[in-house]
Design a protein around this motif. Structure first.
Motif, PDB file in Angstrom:
ATOM      1  N   ASP A 118       0.820  -1.213   0.000  1.00 28.55           N
ATOM      2  CA  ASP A 118       0.000   0.000   0.000  1.00 28.55           C
ATOM      3  C   ASP A 118       0.857   1.268   0.000  1.00 28.55           C
ATOM      4  OD1 ASP A 118      -2.278   1.548   0.013  1.00 28.55           O
ATOM      5  OD2 ASP A 118      -2.504   1.487   2.188  1.00 28.55           O
ATOM      6  N   ALA A 140      -0.297  -3.212  -3.749  1.00 32.11           N
ATOM      7  CA  ALA A 140      -1.520  -3.668  -3.087  1.00 32.11           C
ATOM      8  C   ALA A 140      -1.347  -3.669  -1.577  1.00 32.11           C
ATOM      9  CB  ALA A 140      -1.867  -5.072  -3.569  1.00 32.11           C
ATOM     10  N   LYS A 141      -2.457  -3.626  -0.879  1.00 35.32           N
ATOM     11  CA  LYS A 141      -2.429  -3.847   0.568  1.00 35.32           C
ATOM     12  C   LYS A 141      -2.097  -5.316   0.825  1.00 35.32           C
ATOM     13  CE  LYS A 141      -5.673  -0.255   2.099  1.00 35.32           C
ATOM     14  NZ  LYS A 141      -5.816   0.506   0.843  1.00 35.32           N
ATOM     15  N   PHE A 147     -11.186  -2.754  -3.507  1.00 30.10           N
ATOM     16  CA  PHE A 147     -10.466  -2.315  -4.709  1.00 30.10           C
ATOM     17  C   PHE A 147     -11.395  -2.422  -5.911  1.00 30.10           C
ATOM     18  CE2 PHE A 147      -9.871  -6.880  -4.713  1.00 30.10           C
ATOM     19  CZ  PHE A 147      -9.903  -7.247  -6.062  1.00 30.10           C
ATOM     20  N   SER A 148     -10.977  -1.809  -6.998  1.00 32.31           N
ATOM     21  CA  SER A 148     -11.703  -1.870  -8.266  1.00 32.31           C
ATOM     22  C   SER A 148     -10.742  -2.293  -9.369  1.00 32.31           C
ATOM     23  CB  SER A 148     -12.309  -0.501  -8.614  1.00 32.31           C
ATOM     24  OG  SER A 148     -13.175  -0.054  -7.594  1.00 32.31           O
ATOM     25  N   PHE A 149     -11.287  -2.896 -10.417  1.00 31.09           N
ATOM     26  CA  PHE A 149     -10.453  -3.216 -11.583  1.00 31.09           C
ATOM     27  C   PHE A 149     -11.277  -3.101 -12.855  1.00 31.09           C
ATOM     28  CE2 PHE A 149     -12.241  -7.340 -10.410  1.00 31.09           C
ATOM     29  CZ  PHE A 149     -12.471  -7.980 -11.627  1.00 31.09           C
ATOM     30  N   HIS A 176      -8.979   5.075 -10.417  1.00 34.89           N
ATOM     31  CA  HIS A 176      -8.483   4.403  -9.218  1.00 34.89           C
ATOM     32  C   HIS A 176      -8.315   2.902  -9.429  1.00 34.89           C
ATOM     33  CE1 HIS A 176     -12.825   4.166  -9.415  1.00 34.89           C
ATOM     34  NE2 HIS A 176     -12.789   3.114  -8.611  1.00 34.89           N
ATOM     35  N   ALA A 178      -7.189  -0.788  -9.885  1.00 40.68           N
ATOM     36  CA  ALA A 178      -5.932  -1.403  -9.448  1.00 40.68           C
ATOM     37  C   ALA A 178      -5.230  -2.135 -10.566  1.00 40.68           C
ATOM     38  CB  ALA A 178      -6.209  -2.365  -8.290  1.00 40.68           C
ATOM     39  N   TYR A 264      -4.939 -10.520  -5.103  1.00 42.70           N
ATOM     40  CA  TYR A 264      -4.938  -9.068  -4.912  1.00 42.70           C
ATOM     41  C   TYR A 264      -5.950  -8.700  -3.833  1.00 42.70           C
ATOM     42  CZ  TYR A 264      -4.451  -4.136  -5.897  1.00 42.70           C
ATOM     43  OH  TYR A 264      -4.168  -2.800  -5.774  1.00 42.70           O
ATOM     44  N   GLN A 265      -5.451  -8.274  -2.693  1.00 43.83           N
ATOM     45  CA  GLN A 265      -6.259  -7.749  -1.587  1.00 43.83           C
ATOM     46  C   GLN A 265      -7.457  -8.646  -1.257  1.00 43.83           C
ATOM     47  OE1 GLN A 265      -4.954  -3.072  -2.148  1.00 43.83           O
ATOM     48  NE2 GLN A 265      -7.108  -3.539  -2.048  1.00 43.83           N
ATOM     49  N   ASP A 403     -16.075  -3.644  -8.747  1.00 49.02           N
ATOM     50  CA  ASP A 403     -15.685  -3.207  -7.407  1.00 49.02           C
ATOM     51  C   ASP A 403     -15.829  -4.374  -6.436  1.00 49.02           C
ATOM     52  OD1 ASP A 403     -15.527  -0.447  -8.320  1.00 49.02           O
ATOM     53  OD2 ASP A 403     -17.713  -0.467  -8.283  1.00 49.02           O
ATOM     54  N   GLU A 405     -15.647  -5.152  -2.402  1.00 48.15           N
ATOM     55  CA  GLU A 405     -15.590  -4.524  -1.074  1.00 48.15           C
ATOM     56  C   GLU A 405     -16.262  -5.425  -0.052  1.00 48.15           C
ATOM     57  OE1 GLU A 405     -16.591  -0.336   1.249  1.00 48.15           O
ATOM     58  OE2 GLU A 405     -17.108  -0.571  -0.872  1.00 48.15           O
TER      59      GLU A 405
END
Length: 447
Positions: A118, A140-141, A147-149, A176, A178, A264-265, A403, A405
């Motif tokens: 991050d 990445a965290k 996150f979004s892609f 934004h 990723a 990824y996250q 997205d 979340e």
């Protein structure tokens, strides 16, 4: 009038320099941005390792650049953030192109390692006095986090003319994001370098700042002739040079850097190669999914499980891959190939029309200008195999923003003008099952 005689001797060095410049690019049929030079071009971010602590970058030059490197620094707000930047020596490989023939270029690659999760970094690539601009990316965290892609179906044809507006509209909609998934047929003719030049120019600095997850499509495989010898259908000769992708040690070399997985996250991303050796990949996929601990699982491949293009079908995928997908209830499958748009899902029980519980969400999409008709029966042919078609479209290119979340995955498909065409939400329950939630707003008529 007095006749003046000038000597050309003082101008000889300048004339010599101009002459060198005129022959610097011997292939006059190529446009200047298609030709390699000492300046880095076709810079692209990918991953070969941990997305929180590493980042790979690849770029191209001409053969005058024998050694190259990349520099990286924390992207601090101060003007001279680059003071104390760390340098990585690049791996350099020679590639002889076949179209245009006998043109040789160098590809360079670096994996930035031991990075902080991050964290915003700035990097540049080059050698001597020929360097790219400083470009930023964020790691990445280390743990699950929102996150979004972006997701793109086939770009394939007239890439620079038409696909440019799609990828740029996607970035404008989700700056934004990723990473980007490219679900195959990035180009039309695998080994034709002009088409790869268009793909890189269309994305420009987006490729160098937003990591890509590329998937091989059938148009990434065409017959390859070297010195008159037909080598048969081969993966684009540029593929493994220009994309640094994760190794999969338990797969044959023929699938190297076309079948891989990343985390990824908190989400597991799996790329498959639907062109060949499906049975081998099914065994590998079973092994990967059996050990998967991520909350969300996304599989991307080129040939769709349920075809939406008229006259098309991929029965082998359903016979070999679908049982594995069903067994592990993969959340989302992102596909291309059929040059139409389709979104559907596999209900837990087809007979229960009131339940919102599903196994998997399936999407076929296209982002380039090549279009096909939708199959006349929709997905009715596939109902016995447990799938329902929810929304479709023809003759319309799309990009998708997805997205993730916590317990929710939101899927949205946008048209080139930025208008929303399709959307749906998945809710992951505590027991791992999923509910499909329709979009609350009216999405308009089907196209």
């Amino acid at each position: 009038m007095k006749l003046r005689i000038f000597s050309l001797l003082p101008l000889l060095p300048l004339l010599s320099l101009l002459s060198c410049q005129l022959v610097a690019h011997p292939e006059h049929k190529l446009r200047h941005w298609e030709q390699a030079s000492p300046d880095p071009d076709r810079i692209i971010l990918t991953w070969t390792g941990n997305t929180a602590t590493s980042q790979s970058v690849t770029w191209r030059t001409d053969t005058s650049v024998k050694e190259a490197s990349a520099e990286i620094a924390l992207a601090l707000p101060k003007a001279r953030f680059d003071e104390g930047a760390k340098s990585y020596k690049a791996r350099t490989e020679k590639l002889e192109l076949v179209d245009p023939a006998k043109v040789v270029v160098h590809y360079h690659s670096v994996e930035f390692s031991d990075l902080k999760p991050d964290t915003l970094y700035a990097y540049r690539v080059g050698s001597g006095d020929r360097w790219s601009e400083w470009i930023q990316f964020r790691t990445a965290k280390a743990q699950a986090a929102p996150f979004s892609f972006l997701y793109f179906g086939d770009a394939q044809n007239s890439i620079l003319s038409f696909w440019s507006r799609i990828i740029r509209a996607a970035y404008k909609k989700a700056p934004h994001a990723a990473f980007s998934i490219h679900a195959g047929d990035l180009v039309n003719t695998a080994h034709k370098d002009r088409e790869w030049a268009e793909w890189f120019k269309a994305g420009g600095w987006i490729h160098s700042s937003v990591p890509s997850i590329p998937v091989s499509g059938n148009h990434e495989y065409t017959n390859l002739k070297i010195d008159g010898v037909d080598k048969g259908k081969q993966l684009a000769i540029q593929w493994r040079s220009q994309f640094s992708l994760p190794p999969a040690g338990d797969l044959p070399n023929s699938l190297a850097e076309t079948v891989y997985t990343l985390t990824y996250q908190g989400a597991r991303i799996i790329a498959l190669n639907s062109n060949r050796e499906i049975e081998t990949q099914a065994k590998w996929l079973e092994k990967v999914l059996s050990k998967n601990t991520s909350k969300w699982t996304i599989v991307t491949m080129h040939h769709p499980m349920f075809s939406s293009g008229a006259g098309r079908d991929n029965a082998t995928n359903r016979k070999v891959l679908k049982p594995v997908i069903d067994k592990y209830k993969v959340d989302l499958l992102l596909q291309g190939h059929d040059h139409t748009y389709a979104r559907g899902h596999t209900p837990v029980r087809m007979s229960d029309t009131k339940s919102s519980k599903i196994k998997s969400l399936y999407v076929n999409s296209v982002s380039g200008p090549k279009m096909y008709d939708f199959r006349k029966d929709g997905w009715n042919t596939y109902k016995p195999e447990g799938v329902l078609l929810a929304r479709k479209a023809v003759k319309t290119p799309f990009f998708q923003v997805i997205d993730v979340e916590d317990d929710w995955l939101t899927y949205r498909a946008f048209m080139a003008n930025g208008e929303l065409y399709d959307a749906v939400r998945l809710h992951k329950l505590a027991d791992g099952s999923k509910e499909l939630h329709p979009w609350k707003d009216d999405l308009g008529k089907e196209r």
